[in-house]
Design a protein around this motif. Structure first.
Motif, PDB file in Angstrom:
ATOM      1  N   GLY A 157       3.863  -1.133  -5.259  1.00 13.43           N
ATOM      2  CA  GLY A 157       4.457  -0.913  -3.938  1.00 13.43           C
ATOM      3  C   GLY A 157       5.876  -0.377  -4.010  1.00 13.43           C
ATOM      4  O   GLY A 157       6.237   0.541  -3.261  1.00 13.43           O
ATOM      5  N   GLY A 205       0.817  -6.898   2.568  1.00 13.77           N
ATOM      6  CA  GLY A 205       0.391  -7.321   1.238  1.00 13.77           C
ATOM      7  C   GLY A 205      -0.182  -8.721   1.234  1.00 13.77           C
ATOM      8  O   GLY A 205      -1.167  -9.005   0.542  1.00 13.77           O
ATOM      9  N   SER A 260       5.291  -3.432   4.127  1.00 11.44           N
ATOM     10  CA  SER A 260       4.370  -3.490   2.988  1.00 11.44           C
ATOM     11  C   SER A 260       4.164  -4.924   2.519  1.00 11.44           C
ATOM     12  O   SER A 260       3.053  -5.317   2.162  1.00 11.44           O
ATOM     13  N   ARG A 270      -3.584  -8.411   2.605  1.00 14.76           N
ATOM     14  CA  ARG A 270      -4.462  -7.765   1.614  1.00 14.76           C
ATOM     15  C   ARG A 270      -4.853  -8.734   0.506  1.00 14.76           C
ATOM     16  O   ARG A 270      -5.996  -8.729   0.034  1.00 14.76           O
ATOM     17  N   ALA A 315      -3.039  -1.358   6.061  1.00 15.07           N
ATOM     18  CA  ALA A 315      -1.632  -1.420   5.639  1.00 15.07           C
ATOM     19  C   ALA A 315      -0.925  -0.098   5.935  1.00 15.07           C
ATOM     20  O   ALA A 315       0.241  -0.088   6.341  1.00 15.07           O
ATOM     21  N   GLY A 331       0.789  -5.629  -7.528  1.00 14.87           N
ATOM     22  CA  GLY A 331       0.840  -4.921  -6.249  1.00 14.87           C
ATOM     23  C   GLY A 331       2.257  -4.614  -5.817  1.00 14.87           C
ATOM     24  O   GLY A 331       2.536  -3.534  -5.283  1.00 14.87           O
TER      25      GLY A 331
END
Length: 170
Positions: free
Chosen positions: A29, A125, A121, A128, A90, A25
């Motif tokens: 990102g 994250g 982010s 998430r 997000a 991720g």
């Protein structure tokens, strides 16, 4: 049989899954942050962020299904939809962070914009990760764990005395 058992993928523990999440991720990102900057030269920033978010979410969800959470293959449409929901949250956070930056700083430089975007982010994250691990890919992990569990067998009753000739051993 032994080789097949060794080749089976086990769902990683929380620490290993988080490390994989950060790698997959985070890699997506970081690439996304550069893509947003490049696309924002041609489109309004919010639209550029939306387009990059859609593409990066599809890519990251596939990576998470295959590597991060040990779901055992491609992500399902349901998993993509759930992942998209957390990515939408997000997206809102990153847009608010960038709007806040532009409110506070008249002409922020590229480095400051990148720092704010990546910080927002990173914070989203972590949230998430929790949603994807505990909700989105939890069912796939549970099904994979059940499939890997040893099957309970019932003992076969012994044949009554004198019937061995009727049922010879194969």
């Amino acid at each position: 049989m032994e080789t097949a058992q060794r080749n089976e993928r086990r769902a990683p523990g929380a620490a290993a899954a988080f490390a994989r999440f950060v790698l997959c991720g985070g890699g997506v990102g970081v690439a996304s942050s550069f893509a947003v900057a490049a696309v924002a030269d041609r489109l309004p920033w919010a639209l550029a962020n939306a387009l990059v978010t859609v593409v990066s979410t599809l890519l990251a969800t596939e990576l998470h299904a295959r590597f991060t959470f040990g779901a055992g293959g491609r992500a399902s449409w349901s998993q993509h939809a759930q992942s998209a929901g957390s990515a939408a949250a997000a997206y809102v956070v990153t847009c608010l962070a960038m709007a806040g930056l532009r409110y506070l700083v008249d002409a922020p430089g590229a480095v400051l914009e990148q720092a704010v975007y990546l910080t927002a982010s990173a914070l989203t994250g972590v949230a998430r990760f929790a949603v994807l691990r505990l909700v989105t890919f939890a069912r796939g992990r549970a099904e994979a764990d059940r499939a890997k569990a040893p099957v309970a067998t019932r003992p076969v009753p012994a044949a009554p005395v004198g019937t061995a000739a009727l049922c010879p051993a194969a």
